[in-house]
Scaffold this motif. Sequence first.
Motif, PDB file in Angstrom:
ATOM      1  N   ASP A 181      11.375 -95.752  17.356  1.00 18.34           N
ATOM      2  CA  ASP A 181      10.550 -94.596  17.021  1.00 18.34           C
ATOM      3  C   ASP A 181       9.314 -94.532  17.912  1.00 18.34           C
ATOM      4  O   ASP A 181       8.935 -93.466  18.405  1.00 18.34           O
ATOM      5  N   ARG A 320      16.068 -91.849  20.104  1.00 16.31           N
ATOM      6  CA  ARG A 320      16.489 -91.630  18.710  1.00 16.31           C
ATOM      7  C   ARG A 320      17.930 -92.091  18.500  1.00 16.31           C
ATOM      8  O   ARG A 320      18.293 -92.520  17.400  1.00 16.31           O
ATOM      9  N   TYR A 488       5.004 -87.101  13.353  1.00 10.60           N
ATOM     10  CA  TYR A 488       5.832 -88.242  12.952  1.00 10.60           C
ATOM     11  C   TYR A 488       5.706 -88.380  11.440  1.00 10.60           C
ATOM     12  O   TYR A 488       4.642 -88.731  10.919  1.00 10.60           O
TER      13      TYR A 488
END
Length: 502
Positions: A181, A320, A488
């Motif tokens: 991430d 991702r 996020y």
Amino acid sequence: MCFPQRFLLLALTALPLVSIGCSTSRQHLAQRDSSTTRIRQAEPSPGTVASPESCEVPEVLTVAFRDDEADEVTGDLVDSAIQLAVPVEVGGFAMGESGLTLEAIERLALANNPAIQQAIAASARAGGIRTQVGLKPNPTIGYFGEEIGNDGAGGLHGAFVSQTFVRGDKLAWNRQVHGHDVNAMNWQIETQRQRVLTDIRLAFYDALAAQKRLQLARDFRSVAKEGVTVSDERVNAKIGTRPDVLQSEIQLNEVDLSIQQAEFELSAALNELAALAGVPDLGTTALIGDLDVAVNARDAETEFAQIVAMSPQLAAAQARVDRARANIQRQQVQPIPNVTANLGAGGDDGTGNAFANVQLSLPVPVHNKNQGNIRAAQAEYCAATQNVQRIRQSIRRDLAQVMREYNIAQATVQQYENSILPKADETLKLMQEARDAGEFDFLRVLTARRAYFDANLKYVAAMGRLAQANAKIDGLLLTGGLSNVVTYSVGDDLRGQALSGQ
């Protein structure tokens, strides 16, 4: 010994067990780190971007992160966010005495654009979550008392310490998942920076074209005004007519209108530049630059390959995919039960004897083997791989549109440079010479002047479009420096899942 004194003694005896539990946990993690492959979070490297063709799930890998890695990453990101959060004034850049350059505006935008600062803050948040999901659980200390008052005795009293040991390297896998991430969010920062730079260049070339059109119109106004003077003189000399004067005045009015329109366009373009740069305004400083950029032959397939290799947007999508792959492996180790250890010590008030208590417990994965989360993680991986393919196709579509703009603008510029402008210039000179010799009427001279002026305006417009098309391709087709906001929203759910042991 009275009851309060006995309890205080037992509590002091149990407190060192807390440090024993923490030391045991550190030894366990050290042994785990020595027996597993250590992988640090990779820095963004736009050179290679995978393009998964299927949703096959890879084999389980064993990895572990150092506990201090996330803190280092998060600290760097927070420092960067603080540095970029300080507004920078226009005067802080070396703009030169005569105007403002594209490079100066780009530096201004990178320092002040709020979307970039939002992306940095989002990346810092991802780093903080990555740190949190890998933290070991805290030990628990407490007091217990049993059979108090039974047969008049004080009962059993003592202190205990409890520690949960997370097995299956779940905490390390948590950091692995959220480490991807952080990597993706770092690529999002680069994406946002490129969006801002491309928008700045597009607006700069738009403003520069308006500035050149304004200068061209102002220069031509003297020619148009001279035409009015000449037509008046011809009427006074009885060799001209009133319609010649009116036509000359109409041409001058049209040039004045062109000047006014160019001023409005330049003002709007400068305001757009200021908004993208994150400052109230850029003042009235002239722009320094050239629309005559180097024009090289561009091949669509070559440009596509370069954009795919360098695109931070595609690299973020690939990160991702890596995150989803790691999450599958993380969910597959979830059924490994955690162990909770309890160690207590106390005394019996009735007998005066001391005693110790040891308990070990763990859940038995009979009903819940995390099968639902595993299937969900596999579906997430499939969606992530398809998102990479979607972005690649989106790049190809956008490139086709920009290449069309580029080819049309390039052909237009070349046609004007090689044919139209030289002929317009030659025609105007011949008409003026013939007019001075009395061979052509004044109306034909006015028509030649208008054609010359219009040709130059269209040439400047075509040069602006070509410069903007070049900027889009060089900017990896990334635009939207203020409209694309990076956030996020992932929490620390993996930590709760790891500690629950269910």
